[in-house]
Each structure stands twice: as structure tokens, then as C-alpha cells.
Scaffold this motif. Structure first.
Motif, short mmCIF file in Angstrom:
data_model
loop_
_atom_site.label_atom_id
_atom_site.label_comp_id
_atom_site.label_asym_id
_atom_site.label_seq_id
_atom_site.Cartn_x
_atom_site.Cartn_y
_atom_site.Cartn_z
N ILE A 191 -24.05 43.51 3.97
CA ILE A 191 -25.32 43.10 4.57
C ILE A 191 -25.16 41.99 5.60
O ILE A 191 -25.56 42.13 6.76
CB ILE A 191 -26.32 42.66 3.47
CG1 ILE A 191 -26.78 43.86 2.66
CG2 ILE A 191 -27.52 41.93 4.09
CD1 ILE A 191 -27.68 44.81 3.40
N ASN A 192 -24.59 40.87 5.21
CA ASN A 192 -24.55 39.74 6.14
C ASN A 192 -23.58 39.91 7.30
O ASN A 192 -23.89 39.51 8.42
CB ASN A 192 -24.30 38.44 5.37
CG ASN A 192 -25.58 37.96 4.70
OD1 ASN A 192 -26.50 37.49 5.37
ND2 ASN A 192 -25.66 38.12 3.40
N LEU A 231 -28.30 49.01 -0.20
CA LEU A 231 -29.45 48.36 0.43
C LEU A 231 -29.65 48.95 1.81
O LEU A 231 -28.74 49.61 2.37
CB LEU A 231 -29.24 46.85 0.50
CG LEU A 231 -29.15 46.16 -0.87
CD1 LEU A 231 -28.63 44.73 -0.71
CD2 LEU A 231 -30.50 46.15 -1.57
N LEU A 244 -23.67 48.57 1.55
CA LEU A 244 -23.36 47.92 0.29
C LEU A 244 -23.78 46.45 0.39
O LEU A 244 -23.89 45.89 1.48
CB LEU A 244 -21.87 48.02 -0.01
CG LEU A 244 -21.33 49.44 -0.21
CD1 LEU A 244 -19.81 49.40 -0.30
CD2 LEU A 244 -21.94 50.09 -1.44
N GLU A 245 -23.97 45.82 -0.75
CA GLU A 245 -24.41 44.42 -0.76
C GLU A 245 -23.45 43.53 0.04
O GLU A 245 -23.88 42.65 0.78
CB GLU A 245 -24.51 43.93 -2.21
CG GLU A 245 -25.08 42.54 -2.35
CD GLU A 245 -25.29 42.14 -3.80
OE1 GLU A 245 -25.61 40.97 -4.05
OE2 GLU A 245 -25.13 43.01 -4.68
N SER A 246 -22.15 43.77 -0.09
CA SER A 246 -21.16 42.95 0.60
C SER A 246 -21.18 43.15 2.11
O SER A 246 -20.63 42.33 2.86
CB SER A 246 -19.76 43.26 0.06
OG SER A 246 -19.44 44.63 0.30
N HIS A 294 -33.89 45.66 2.22
CA HIS A 294 -34.45 45.89 0.90
C HIS A 294 -33.81 47.12 0.23
O HIS A 294 -32.97 47.78 0.81
CB HIS A 294 -35.97 46.09 0.98
CG HIS A 294 -36.39 47.03 2.07
ND1 HIS A 294 -37.43 46.76 2.93
CD2 HIS A 294 -35.89 48.22 2.48
CE1 HIS A 294 -37.56 47.76 3.80
NE2 HIS A 294 -36.64 48.64 3.54
N ASN A 295 -34.29 47.42 -0.96
CA ASN A 295 -33.86 48.62 -1.67
C ASN A 295 -34.77 49.78 -1.30
O ASN A 295 -35.90 49.60 -0.81
CB ASN A 295 -33.93 48.40 -3.18
CG ASN A 295 -35.38 48.30 -3.66
OD1 ASN A 295 -36.10 47.36 -3.31
ND2 ASN A 295 -35.80 49.26 -4.46
N GLN A 345 -24.85 49.85 -6.04
CA GLN A 345 -26.11 49.46 -5.41
C GLN A 345 -26.00 49.60 -3.90
O GLN A 345 -25.02 49.20 -3.29
CB GLN A 345 -26.47 48.01 -5.74
CG GLN A 345 -27.81 47.60 -5.15
CD GLN A 345 -28.14 46.13 -5.36
OE1 GLN A 345 -27.23 45.30 -5.45
NE2 GLN A 345 -29.42 45.81 -5.45
#
Length: 293
Positions: free
Chosen positions: A95-96, A124, A91-93, A113-114, A122
Motif C-alpha cells: 500500500i504505502n 486492499l 497486499l497490505e505491504s 479500503h477493503n 488480505q
């Protein structure tokens, strides 16, 4: 007096570590760290972490984890000198936090990336590459996954395989002229490229993510969804785009997955949902523009 027998014994002891190292990976140690087993193909041991916790829809289609939500880690080499590469579905949250954990262990991030479009939520994809002892690499991967919501417990016992696969499996296999693997409701193909592919001098094989990957999932009777990625050289990119467009298959991403691969490769992701024969025919035509075995 040192006898010939004594010399032979001493030589055997001296060579034992080298012989042991040459035997490759002790996969049981990797399993213990990761809490699950994987699949050995040649010299590569690949372990999957499907995002069974996510309920993802793409263009209104509820997708199974095996279609596009499969995180994985592929180990090769020996216990003392191993490599790991793979792809994490996040999930976007996530990533980092995951990236920070991997980098703290010295693992390289090679792409973020997607792969699909119009999905909810969404998702990634993070590609990575690391070198070190197999146990340390396995610990690093698990620590990174632990800061996401990726399920890390022992996988649930899979449902018994049907006595015979659904009708769409034969339709697709006959159209593509390749035998796929049907598991968890998803028909998967990994079609190797014709040439040798290397990364940092290491020869890569199909389970390390360098094959033409095409997945199919039945949506309704006579209908399927397909996604995956084509592994392409520069001169193959636009002929494949044209072939997909002619068959109403969307190109959803075009990018790299690695940093120092030879030859230079591009990864093209795609999506289509529709009549099984029509969708499979479009994939077949696209594959005809790619140098595969």
C-alpha cells in the motif's frame, strides 16, 4: 500574391493540432508504456492488470482473478490533456510504496479500503485519479505497479473460450434480465446508473467504475460465488442492505471511491456463495432498489 488556395492550406495547417487533439487518445502509446493492450469503450480506454500472482480464498472459496482481483486504469481525454482513474488490488505491504509513487507523480489517492472479508491473504484496494499527458500518466501508473508484485509482463494467451458457456451463465442472465460477459471463468455485469455522474466536471461512464458491478464464479455444479459493488445514492443504501440481508448476501464494505463526484455516491460491496438461482434472485431484488438504465 497570396491565393485563396494558399490561405486554405495555411488554415488547415493551423487547425491540424486542434483536430488531432480532438481525436482522443493514441492508445498505441499507452500500450507501449504499459506493455499490454486494453479495451476502448466510447472515449475511455481501460487497461487491466489482474493479480494472477495471488492465490486468494474468500470464506474458503478459491477466487479467480476476474472475480475480485482485477487492478485497472481507465484513460480518457486526449494525448496532451488526459485523465486516468482506477483501482489497484494490493497486499497490505504494498500500500504505502505504491501510494508514494503515485503521489510523487501528482496522482491523487481517492480511497484505500477493503472490498471483501475473510480473505486469505488480505487484499486492499486503492482508488486514484490523475490528470496530465497520457504518456506521463501511463508511466506513473506503471512505476507505481512496479513497486508491487503485480505481474507487468505480457499477459498469457487466454485459454480458448468454451463452445458454449457453463449452465450457470444462462441461469444468472435470465434471473437478472441482463446480458453479462463471460471470460476467464467469471460472468461479469456492468449495469449503468440512470443519471449522469461527474467527477471534477468530467462525465464518467461504465468503464470508469460507476456502474453496478456484479461478478459470478461457479464453485460447484449448481453453486456460485458472487461479489462486486453497487453504486448507490444515499437514499438507496439501506433498502439495498435490507434486500441483501433478506437473501443471505453479506455486505462486506460501504464507502466512497471518489472525492468530488456528483451526485454523491456510496459503493457497497457484497459476498455470497450458494445455490445459483437463490444467489441471483437476491442480486436481482437488490438491483430493483437502484436507479439503473
Amino acid at each position: 500574391m497570396v491565393t485563396k488556395r494558399t490561405i486554405c492550406v495555411l488554415l488547415a495547417i493551423a487547425w491540424f493540432p486542434i483536430i488531432t487533439a480532438a481525436q482522443g487518445l493514441d492508445t498505441t502509446k499507452i500500450d507501449q508504456v504499459l506493455g499490454r493492450s486494453g479495451q476502448k469503450t466510447g472515449d475511455v480506454y481501460r487497461v487491466g492488470f489482474p493479480r494472477t500472482d495471488l492465490q486468494v480464498t474468500v470464506a474458503g472459496v478459491s477466487i479467480k482473478p476476474g472475480l475480485a482481483l482485477g487492478s485497472w486504469a481507465a484513460f480518457s481525454g486526449s494525448d496532451a490533456n488526459a485523465s486516468v482513474m482506477g483501482d489497484l488490488v494490493l497486499l497490505e505491504s504494498e500500500i504505502n510504496p505504491v501510494m508514494s509513487k503515485l503521489r510523487a507523480s501528482g496522482i491523487e489517492i481517492t480511497a484505500v479500503h477493503n472490498h471483501v472479508l475473510n480473505e486469505t491473504p488480505q487484499v486492499l484496494y486503492m482508488h486514484y485519479l490523475g490528470h496530465g499527458s497520457a504518456a506521463e500518466l501511463a508511466n506513473s501508473v506503471r512505476a507505481a505497479l512496479a513497486v508491487s508484485k503485480t505481474p507487468l509482463g505480457a499477459p498469457a494467451t487466454p485459454a480458448p473460450a468454451p463452445a458454449s458457456p457453463p449452465a450457470f451463465v444462462k441461469v444468472v442472465e435470465d434471473s437478472l434480465g441482463h446480458k453479462g460477459t463471460f471470460n476467464g471463468g467469471v460472468l461479469a455485469f456492468g449495469i449503468p446508473r440512470a443519471e449522469t455522474i461527474t467527477e471534477n466536471g468530467m462525465t464518467l461512464t461504465t468503464p470508469q467504475g460507476v456502474a453496478e458491478s456484479v461478478n459470478f464464479q461457479e464453485t460447484t455444479s449448481g453453486q456460485v460465488a458472487t461479489t462486486g459493488d453497487f453504486v448507490l445514492t444515499a437514499e438507496e443504501v439501506n433498502p439495498v442492505i435490507s434486500a441483501l440481508e433478506e437473501h443471505n448476501i453479506q455486505v462486506t464494505a460501504l464507502h466512497s471511491h471518489m472525492l468530488t463526484e456528483q451526485p454523491r455516491l456510496f459503493f457497497m460491496h457484497f459476498w455470497a456463495a450458494g445455490n445459483t438461482e437463490s444467489v441471483a434472485q437476491g442480486i436481482k431484488v437488490a438491483l430493483s432498489h437502484i436507479a439503473t438504465k
